[in-house]
Design an enzyme around this catalytic site. Structure first.
Site, PDB file in Angstrom:
ATOM      1  N   GLN A 128       3.145 -35.602   2.991  1.00  0.00           N
ATOM      2  CA  GLN A 128       3.402 -34.151   3.120  1.00  0.00           C
ATOM      3  C   GLN A 128       2.188 -33.809   4.082  1.00  0.00           C
ATOM      4  O   GLN A 128       1.056 -33.998   3.692  1.00  0.00           O
ATOM      5  CB  GLN A 128       3.382 -33.730   1.812  1.00  0.00           C
ATOM      6  CG  GLN A 128       3.151 -32.100   1.579  1.00  0.00           C
ATOM      7  CD  GLN A 128       3.233 -31.829   0.176  1.00  0.00           C
ATOM      8  OE1 GLN A 128       4.383 -31.525  -0.503  1.00  0.00           O
ATOM      9  NE2 GLN A 128       1.973 -31.117  -0.239  1.00  0.00           N
ATOM     10  N   GLY A 129       2.545 -33.034   5.020  1.00  0.00           N
ATOM     11  CA  GLY A 129       1.455 -32.280   5.856  1.00  0.00           C
ATOM     12  C   GLY A 129       1.331 -30.864   5.755  1.00  0.00           C
ATOM     13  O   GLY A 129       2.077 -29.890   6.424  1.00  0.00           O
ATOM     14  N   SER A 131      -1.843 -29.274   3.818  1.00  0.00           N
ATOM     15  CA  SER A 131      -3.339 -28.665   3.798  1.00  0.00           C
ATOM     16  C   SER A 131      -3.939 -28.944   5.199  1.00  0.00           C
ATOM     17  O   SER A 131      -3.694 -29.867   5.701  1.00  0.00           O
ATOM     18  CB  SER A 131      -4.049 -29.422   2.704  1.00  0.00           C
ATOM     19  OG  SER A 131      -3.544 -29.288   1.191  1.00  0.00           O
ATOM     20  N   SER A 163      -1.546 -37.495   1.100  1.00  0.00           N
ATOM     21  CA  SER A 163      -1.556 -38.726   0.168  1.00  0.00           C
ATOM     22  C   SER A 163      -0.542 -39.703   0.948  1.00  0.00           C
ATOM     23  O   SER A 163       0.673 -39.393   1.192  1.00  0.00           O
ATOM     24  CB  SER A 163      -0.974 -38.030  -1.107  1.00  0.00           C
ATOM     25  OG  SER A 163      -1.505 -37.150  -1.765  1.00  0.00           O
ATOM     26  N   GLU A 246       8.442 -29.362  -6.638  1.00  0.00           N
ATOM     27  CA  GLU A 246       7.171 -30.110  -7.278  1.00  0.00           C
ATOM     28  C   GLU A 246       7.046 -29.701  -8.719  1.00  0.00           C
ATOM     29  O   GLU A 246       6.355 -30.674  -9.443  1.00  0.00           O
ATOM     30  CB  GLU A 246       6.207 -29.598  -6.409  1.00  0.00           C
ATOM     31  CG  GLU A 246       4.832 -30.342  -6.744  1.00  0.00           C
ATOM     32  CD  GLU A 246       3.781 -29.901  -5.616  1.00  0.00           C
ATOM     33  OE1 GLU A 246       2.954 -30.934  -5.463  1.00  0.00           O
ATOM     34  OE2 GLU A 246       3.544 -28.850  -5.182  1.00  0.00           O
ATOM     35  N   ASN A 370      -7.605 -24.177  -9.685  1.00  0.00           N
ATOM     36  CA  ASN A 370      -7.412 -23.262 -10.938  1.00  0.00           C
ATOM     37  C   ASN A 370      -7.530 -21.601 -10.539  1.00  0.00           C
ATOM     38  O   ASN A 370      -6.905 -20.950 -11.229  1.00  0.00           O
ATOM     39  CB  ASN A 370      -8.372 -23.586 -12.035  1.00  0.00           C
ATOM     40  CG  ASN A 370      -7.881 -24.782 -12.863  1.00  0.00           C
ATOM     41  OD1 ASN A 370      -7.064 -25.520 -12.678  1.00  0.00           O
ATOM     42  ND2 ASN A 370      -8.526 -25.063 -13.929  1.00  0.00           N
TER      43      ASN A 370
END
Length: 390
Positions: A128-129, A131, A163, A246, A370
């Protein structure tokens, strides 16, 4: 209210458990119990292909694309039994749980034929691209740019925390394709092959010794023009749809993994006598209660018929499990004491509980900190006024 599964579903559970446990006792016994995501990549790829060959790789997908058209309850059951069998996390979970459903929902028929069979068969691994450096948790602050040249998208920029990029074949990239646009406007969603001269992947060594994450650099990287999912400028809508996936069925499998970690913690407390400490016992009981609450909340969330958007309950899930698991890691180290600070052998490799403590430090950061999660809950779930933005 009675929370449970039908007799037919429990029969399906037995079928899943028999097959999975048989594999872990037979041909793939060597990967059972492996916790590091980067360990034994070739064997893990072979495992993905074994799942695909037996139609266990993406059971919720339509049969025509390699799945079993399994019901929601059956998908939950499989995720639970997968984790219960002690099988390592899926190295193609991005492809199965995010890229595939995104293509099924937003892709053309040609794109489905192009990508889905190889994802289902475990032949194509996706990462996944999203961030980028300097963007923090703000996905809309994308600076990677894409333009069309001679029938191809040409992309320049950088992604980070990618990742398993070092063992993946393809990456989906949110890139800015409208000159002068800002925020969520002007973004597009591209599928790009990783193995090309224009893409460089550099591993990031983590505090637990693993290197799951990577920096990914794009220098005139290319993909066919028809690798665009949706329309130009439609990237934000598609990315938000992906984030809804997700928070899907995999959350129940994740909780079974948490169950295994809690069991490991309880066994350690019994073995070294810390279970006799009333404070430790209370903290273990609190962890058990928290895990039960997560399970019931996830079952309620997944019982909704409309899974096309993230609702208020789903918005609370990430901060709930991340905070719970970080506390579990701290409890594990308090149970182990100083022995938890020693790794056996010369390699920087940790047992389950020290690795849990180190890895769980990131749980409350990645996928939106968070603090960001609280903003999402307030603004999207409760419709409170937006936080002032400069």
């Amino acid at each position: 209210m009675k929370l449970g599964f039908s007799a037919q579903d429990e029969a399906f559970r037995a079928e899943c458990a028999d097959w999975l446990n048989g594999q872990m006792a037979g041909e793939f016994a060597d990967i059972k119990g492996v916790t590091q995501l980067t360990a034994m990549p070739e064997r893990r790829r072979e495992w993905e292909q074994q799942l695909g060959e037996n139609r266990w790789g993406c059971i919720g997908w339509p049969v025509e694309w390699g799945g079993r058209a399994a019901s929601l309850a059956q998908q939950v059951i499989f995720a639970e039994e997968y984790a219960r069998a002690g099988i390592p996390g899926r190295i193609n979970h991005i492809g199965i749980e995010l890229a595939g459903p995104t293509i099924l929902t937003f892709g053309t028929d040609e794109q489905k034929r192009r990508f889905l069979p190889d994802i289902a068969a475990g032949r194509t691994i996706f990462c996944q691209g999203f961030s980028e450096p300097g963007a923090g948790s703000d996905l809309a602050s994308v600076r990677t740019k894409g333009v069309v040249e001679n029938g191809e998208w040409v992309v320049n920029g950088q992604k980070i925390w990618t990742s398993l990029a070092h063992i993946s074949d393809w990456i989906f990239v949110v890139t800015r394709t409208t000159e002068g646009s800002a925020g969520p406007k002007g973004l597009s969603f591209l599928m790009m092959p990783l193995k090309q001269p224009g893409i460089e992947v550099r591993p990031i060594r983590q505090i637990n010794g693993d290197a799951e994450f990577n920096e990914t650099f794009f220098t005139d990287a290319r993909c066919p023009e028809n690798s665009l999912i949706g329309a130009p400028g439609d990237g934000w809508r598609i990315a938000m749809g992906l984030l809804a996936f997700e928070r899907g069925v995999s959350t129940l499998g994740q909780q079974m993994g948490f169950r295994n970690e809690l069991d490991e913690l309880i066994a350690a407390a019994k073995a070294n006598g810390r279970a006799a400490d009333p404070v430790i016992r209370q903290r273990i009981a609190s962890a058990q209660i928290g895990l039960n609450l997560m399970r019931y909340g996830a079952l309620r969330m997944l019982s909704k018929t409309d899974h096309s958007a993230i609702d208020g309950a789903a918005l609370t899930y990430k901060i709930q499990w991340a905070t719970w698991r970080r506390a579990l890691g701290e409890l594990g180290m308090d149970i182990l004491g100083q022995f938890g600070e020693i790794a056996e052998g010369s390699a920087y490799e940790w047992d389950v509980l020290p690795n849990l403590y180190l890895y769980s430090r990131a749980d409350t950061i990645y996928g939106g900190t968070n603090q960001i999660q609280r903003n999402l809950i307030a603004e999207r779930g409760l419709a409170l006024p937006r936080e002032p933005r400069g």
